[in-house]
Design a protein around this motif. Sequence first.
Motif, PDB file in Angstrom:
ATOM      1  N   PRO A  83      13.090 -19.408 -71.018  1.00  0.00           N
ATOM      2  CA  PRO A  83      12.584 -18.552 -69.937  1.00  0.00           C
ATOM      3  C   PRO A  83      12.575 -17.074 -70.328  1.00  0.00           C
ATOM      4  O   PRO A  83      13.372 -16.612 -71.163  1.00  0.00           O
ATOM      5  N   GLY A  96      14.750 -11.628 -62.319  1.00  0.00           N
ATOM      6  CA  GLY A  96      15.262 -12.974 -62.545  1.00  0.00           C
ATOM      7  C   GLY A  96      14.595 -13.605 -63.760  1.00  0.00           C
ATOM      8  O   GLY A  96      13.642 -13.062 -64.343  1.00  0.00           O
ATOM      9  N   SER A  97      15.116 -14.741 -64.156  1.00  0.00           N
ATOM     10  CA  SER A  97      14.524 -15.464 -65.285  1.00  0.00           C
ATOM     11  C   SER A  97      13.257 -16.182 -64.823  1.00  0.00           C
ATOM     12  O   SER A  97      13.240 -16.813 -63.765  1.00  0.00           O
ATOM     13  N   ALA A  98      12.218 -16.077 -65.623  1.00  0.00           N
ATOM     14  CA  ALA A  98      10.913 -16.652 -65.275  1.00  0.00           C
ATOM     15  C   ALA A  98      10.630 -17.831 -66.193  1.00  0.00           C
ATOM     16  O   ALA A  98      10.697 -17.711 -67.420  1.00  0.00           O
ATOM     17  N   LYS A  99      10.324 -18.960 -65.581  1.00  0.00           N
ATOM     18  CA  LYS A  99      10.017 -20.183 -66.329  1.00  0.00           C
ATOM     19  C   LYS A  99       8.516 -20.434 -66.322  1.00  0.00           C
ATOM     20  O   LYS A  99       7.830 -20.186 -65.338  1.00  0.00           O
ATOM     21  N   SER A 109       7.399 -18.661 -62.692  1.00  0.00           N
ATOM     22  CA  SER A 109       8.085 -18.609 -61.395  1.00  0.00           C
ATOM     23  C   SER A 109       9.508 -18.126 -61.628  1.00  0.00           C
ATOM     24  O   SER A 109      10.155 -18.488 -62.619  1.00  0.00           O
ATOM     25  N   TYR A 110      10.020 -17.291 -60.680  1.00  0.00           N
ATOM     26  CA  TYR A 110      11.380 -16.763 -60.771  1.00  0.00           C
ATOM     27  C   TYR A 110      12.371 -17.781 -60.223  1.00  0.00           C
ATOM     28  O   TYR A 110      12.264 -18.214 -59.073  1.00  0.00           O
ATOM     29  N   ASN A 111      13.327 -18.162 -61.034  1.00  0.00           N
ATOM     30  CA  ASN A 111      14.455 -18.998 -60.589  1.00  0.00           C
ATOM     31  C   ASN A 111      13.978 -20.232 -59.813  1.00  0.00           C
ATOM     32  O   ASN A 111      14.438 -20.520 -58.703  1.00  0.00           O
ATOM     33  N   ASP A 112      13.028 -20.931 -60.401  1.00  0.00           N
ATOM     34  CA  ASP A 112      12.494 -22.171 -59.806  1.00  0.00           C
ATOM     35  C   ASP A 112      11.923 -21.937 -58.404  1.00  0.00           C
ATOM     36  O   ASP A 112      12.021 -22.793 -57.515  1.00  0.00           O
ATOM     37  N   ASP A 113      11.335 -20.748 -58.190  1.00  0.00           N
ATOM     38  CA  ASP A 113      10.700 -20.459 -56.902  1.00  0.00           C
ATOM     39  C   ASP A 113       9.332 -21.126 -56.839  1.00  0.00           C
ATOM     40  O   ASP A 113       8.709 -21.409 -57.870  1.00  0.00           O
TER      41      ASP A 113
END
Length: 459
Positions: free
Chosen positions: A277, A283-286, A300-304
């Motif tokens: 990520p 936040g961490s983006a995946k 997406s930030y933190n599984d958002d």
Amino acid sequence: MSGCTNCSTDANAVGGCQNNGSCGTEDCNKMNTFDWLSHMGIPEVDKFDVVEIKFKGGRKDYFRNTNLLQLTTGDPVVVDVPNGHHIGYVSLQGELVRLQMQKRKVKNDDAITGIYRVATQKDLEKWQEAKNREIPTIYRSKQIIDEIKLAMKLSDVEYQADNSKATFYYSADDRVDFRELIKLLASEFKIRVEMRQISLRQEAGRLGGIGVCGRELCCSTWIHDFKSVTTSAARYQNLSLNPSKLSGQCGRLKCCLNFELDSYLMALKDIPKIEKPLLTEAGSAKLQKTDIFRRLMWFSYNDDNNWHSIDCDRVQAIVNQNEKGITPFSLKLDKAFEGDYDQNKTNEDLELLDKKFSQTKRKKKRKPKNRKPNPNAAQQSDAEGGSASPNKPRRNNRNQKRGNRSQNSSENSPQSQGKPESPDSKVNGNGSRNKKRKPNPNRNRGGQNKPNKGSTDDN
């Protein structure tokens, strides 16, 4: 040249099979090759003497025109085969045959047999009798295979034109011992038997069919050499690894997965590889999705559930910053920005399209139709000295009729005739006469009190 053109009856067209639209080759437009050298004026002295002949199921072989016959694409010819003769159709000739032989790695040596003659009507009738035996042979052969319990699938049977040999095409997963089967088939049909194993892709090509794209199968129209197809081709194209969607009618991976693979591999060279990520202050983006040809990547930030799209250049810049220990403010900004930030909407066209179709259409109120004027009414009104409105001819006609009735009633009234008027009648302003109604003493009007039983009406 296509088979349907060859079947034409035009005087300027080539002869072909001359069946006037119902091609007798059974493989019209199947595995055909366009002879793009046919009108280039190649010298006749150096003309290549090997001819490509097509047989049932799109199978093609090469034969030498030793007798220098005048052949045309689509002509039926009798060719030399081991232990007899067979009939096929001319599919290609000239210098293009030399290129096809080089492509398929066929040597131009003495192993190439010759062409006897152009097939006569008697040859074609005998061949048709042999072909009529194919369907009953398939049904009976499948029964024999089931009786001896062999793990094989019989797909097609091809009889030789001289009715002396039959080739059985089958498919199987493992090696099959069919020695006993050959004895039973030879004794059943009184013919020499040849067993030929084909792959599932070749089986689908011989049987034919319609693919999920709505077109005829590629393996039955133009594909000759089948290349291996792997699931990595689907991964490069970001396709779902669902076997039911990736498999064709043969049960194997679709051949069309290799058609656009080279384009995807060229486009993937400019797409950065994301192995972990991206680190930002928000936040961490995946990575969630990649559009290869638009060069967009969704994170997406933190599984958002909210996805943010950025281009590949910005992704590569964030990856380089993370390697140096630098953490940007967000996916789109390096530093905190005070004020309104105008984000580029990459899917603005799609959003507008969704809004367009999401709005419910309101029913429009019907506008009153303008009625056409009645020409007769206008003429009648002009004759009487009045004017009729073109928009309301019917109402004018009714008013006119009422005026006529009132005029007639006034003329027939007692005053006009000199008769005394009845006291119970009264003439209105229109000339109509209304009689006075006698009051009903027993009727209660508007809540008035009923008269007593003993009271009488003086009137």
